[in-house]
Structure formats: C-alpha cells, structure tokens
Design an enzyme around this catalytic site. Sequence first.
Site, PDB file in Angstrom:
ATOM      1  N   HIS A 130      20.981  20.998  -4.818  1.00 30.64           N
ATOM      2  CA  HIS A 130      21.539  21.564  -6.240  1.00 30.64           C
ATOM      3  C   HIS A 130      22.087  22.930  -5.783  1.00 30.64           C
ATOM      4  O   HIS A 130      22.735  23.253  -6.860  1.00 30.64           O
ATOM      5  CB  HIS A 130      20.227  21.620  -7.035  1.00 30.64           C
ATOM      6  CG  HIS A 130      19.609  20.415  -7.495  1.00 30.64           C
ATOM      7  ND1 HIS A 130      20.318  19.268  -8.031  1.00 30.64           N
ATOM      8  CD2 HIS A 130      18.406  19.806  -7.207  1.00 30.64           C
ATOM      9  CE1 HIS A 130      19.498  18.085  -8.005  1.00 30.64           C
ATOM     10  NE2 HIS A 130      18.271  18.546  -7.563  1.00 30.64           N
TER      11      HIS A 130
ATOM     12  N   ASP B 238      18.307  11.533  -2.503  1.00 29.36           N
ATOM     13  CA  ASP B 238      17.408  12.200  -3.344  1.00 29.36           C
ATOM     14  C   ASP B 238      17.524  11.414  -4.655  1.00 29.36           C
ATOM     15  O   ASP B 238      18.353  11.171  -5.339  1.00 29.36           O
ATOM     16  CB  ASP B 238      17.672  13.842  -3.519  1.00 29.36           C
ATOM     17  CG  ASP B 238      16.567  14.415  -4.307  1.00 29.36           C
ATOM     18  OD1 ASP B 238      15.559  15.077  -3.679  1.00 29.36           O
ATOM     19  OD2 ASP B 238      16.678  14.342  -5.710  1.00 29.36           O
TER      20      ASP B 238
ATOM     21  N   HIS C 260      17.511  12.919  -7.672  1.00 27.55           N
ATOM     22  CA  HIS C 260      18.485  13.732  -8.152  1.00 27.55           C
ATOM     23  C   HIS C 260      20.003  13.771  -7.638  1.00 27.55           C
ATOM     24  O   HIS C 260      19.986  13.667  -6.731  1.00 27.55           O
ATOM     25  CB  HIS C 260      17.993  15.172  -8.706  1.00 27.55           C
ATOM     26  CG  HIS C 260      16.579  15.459  -9.207  1.00 27.55           C
ATOM     27  ND1 HIS C 260      15.409  15.429  -8.290  1.00 27.55           N
ATOM     28  CD2 HIS C 260      16.347  15.339 -10.348  1.00 27.55           C
ATOM     29  CE1 HIS C 260      14.454  15.395  -9.130  1.00 27.55           C
ATOM     30  NE2 HIS C 260      14.904  15.473 -10.165  1.00 27.55           N
TER      31      HIS C 260
ATOM     32  N   ASP D 180      11.789  11.661  -4.109  1.00 26.95           N
ATOM     33  CA  ASP D 180      11.309  11.618  -5.732  1.00 26.95           C
ATOM     34  C   ASP D 180      11.519  10.159  -6.367  1.00 26.95           C
ATOM     35  O   ASP D 180      11.626  10.310  -7.528  1.00 26.95           O
ATOM     36  CB  ASP D 180      12.046  12.844  -6.149  1.00 26.95           C
ATOM     37  CG  ASP D 180      13.133  13.564  -5.589  1.00 26.95           C
ATOM     38  OD1 ASP D 180      13.872  12.722  -4.871  1.00 26.95           O
ATOM     39  OD2 ASP D 180      13.637  14.518  -6.240  1.00 26.95           O
TER      40      ASP D 180
END
Length: 372
Positions: free
Chosen positions: A171, A207, A209, A296
């Site tokens: 991120h 991931d 996200h 995740d």
Amino acid sequence: MQVVYSPAHLGHDIDTETVMGLGIPANEVAERAEKIRSALEADGGFDLTGPTDHGEDPITAVHDPGLVRFLEEAWSEARSQGIGRPFLAADTYPNRAMFEGMSPEAMERLVREPRHVGGRAGFWGLDTAAPLVAGTYVAARAAVDVALTTVDLVLGGQTAAYGLCRPPGHHAARAMYGGYCFFNNAAIAAHAITQATGERVAILDVDYHHGNGSQQIFWRRGDVRYVSIHADPERQYPFFLGRADETGEGEGAGENLNIPLAAGATNADYLEATDRALEAIAAVPGSVVVVSLGFDTYGLDPIGDFALTTDVYHEVGRRVAALGRRLVILQEGGYHRPSLGENARAWLRGAEGRDFDPLPSAGFSPGGAVAG
Ligand code: Q9C
Ligand code: ZN
C-alpha cells in the site's frame, strides 16, 4: 527454500489500530510473522537466514526522501512535540477538495509538509490504520533489507526464495505510507531487479487488497508489469484504486492489470483469476517474478471476505512456479493468525513442487477448519 527473516519486526509492536475512528485490537501484529517463522522451522525444509544491510539508496530509488525522513523522525518528533500517545496517527489529511480551484502551480507552492507531527502524518499518510511506534522505522528498514536479501538469493542462482517481510509494503506509494505499510518492499525489490538485470520484471500481487502503492509506483513504467487479484475496491480498502479499468499510462500503458473479485470468491474463482494473471505475466519477457503474497484471502481472515482454503494456496504456488521463472516471494498481509503458518507452508511447498501435508501440531486441516 531459503527464507529471509529479521527479528527487527518485533520493534513494530502494535496493539491498537483505528478503524473509522474507533480503536480496535490491531490486525497487523508481530505474532503474524512469528507464526509463519515457527511453521517454516517446524517443516524442516526451509533454511532461515538474516538480511544484509542494503542502505538507503534502494529505498530512495523508489520513495520520496521526504517520506523516509518523516518515518525516521516521526516518533521522536511526536515525543518532543509533547504528544504522549501510545502510537502516532494523523490528525488531518489534505483532502483534495481543500484545494479545489487552485492551479497545479499554486498547489506546488502552497501545499507542503507542516511542522506539527499530526499534520506531517496526514501529509505523508493514507489512513489511520498504520500506527507508528518507537520501533516502526527500524522494522520497516529491516523489512526492505529482508526483501533485497531475497532478491540477492534469487539473482545469485536460487530458483525461488521467500522474504518474511513485516511490516508489509504494497500500500506504500512513492510519497505515501498507509494500510499497515511504510516502505513498499515488493516495489523496491522489483526496481532493484530491473537495475541489476536490465530485464523486465513482473509483480504478481495475491494479497486480498489491491496494492495501490505498487500500481502507483510503476504506473508509467514499461519495465515493470503489475498484476493484482484482489477484493473489488467498490466494497473494500483501499477504495480509491484497484478497478479493472486502471491499465497504466505512457510507457506503462497496458502494463497494469487489476482483477477485482466479488465477496465470497471461492477456490475455483481464485484459480480462474490466477490463470488470467499468469497469462498476463507469461506474455512479457523476463526471468524474475516478484510475488506479493497475502493470506487475507483465507476464508477465516478477520478483514477479508473471500472463501479460500489452505489447499488452494498449495495449488496457486504450484501454478506460479509453473511459469518457469525465478520467484522473489515477499510476505504482505494475512491476519488469521492460527492458519498463517500452514497457509505459508502450503504456498511455498507448492512453489517448490513439494506436496503438502498439514503438520499434526498445527491443529489444522487443509479444508480450512482450525481446531480450538
Ligand atoms: N476493518 C495489508 O493487507 N483497513 N493491508 C483495515 C479493517 C486497512 C491491509 C480495516 C487494511 C490494510 C497489507
Ligand atoms: Zn491485504
């Protein structure tokens, strides 16, 4: 497989994060990396080694030096400005509408980093979910060294190596931290590989996200292709990037591929997306792939909404390795602590072409159930 790990992550000792203004028990905690480390040790087929110091240059090759200075000084600044909080988060973010009507030149001149550390955190940060504490900077620097040491192993001849990075990185953009991430370990690694080899590099981000930071860093670059499978940002963090129509610009036009998935995505949905992603990677030349590896996507993850089980990680690892490229595998997210070790073992064993049997001591079955 060689595994790079540093205990420096323990200094990024987080117990609370803020979500929509409320303090909650942190998800991105030290125990995550320790669970993975002990599972890989118990496996017996992984060799753990420490990182070597790569200095600041590979970081500023990707990140704004101002971000590096902020992260280095933030904690002591908070203390010297009399802010006695257990962790630092921003006071105010510069919402784009605050500057509506101002020319780019006026913004360039007027929008700058303030002195107050709560304002500085807003200037450099994306959200309140990346609490900064006394040991954060040293831990984030060590995570970069873990990533770059993993690169060294692969460029030195290993077919694949795994960097147990913590804090994660995808991120973090050129001039921004956020989403539990401070420096973009995968982007720093990918850039270093382009410099060392002169080849094109692909990043495969699995991931849960969207890796907005990795996308941003390589948006205009033709030498790094970014391919990501993630939760549709319509319903999930980081909300403002990650849609399928984001494909890159300039030299990078067509080099960015986002594959957003709906809530409840199954193993079958995920494998189909994986094959699409791998096709996009196989289509461009290059001998090294950087994998941003998150768990995740697991069915029991506390912040995800996919339905994956442990055996699909083994299969995804197997399919990624079947590309026939060398793999720099770097840890990103994954917050269901009881399953992290087994999921990592399954993925990495798949990537090595080894079968996967759950460790009896893990109290865990590959169908996704966790005892206790
Ligand atoms: N309800 C990584 O997986 N928002 N970062 C959390 C929880 C931030 C995730 C909200 C999520 C960041 C590396
Ligand atoms: Zn994530």
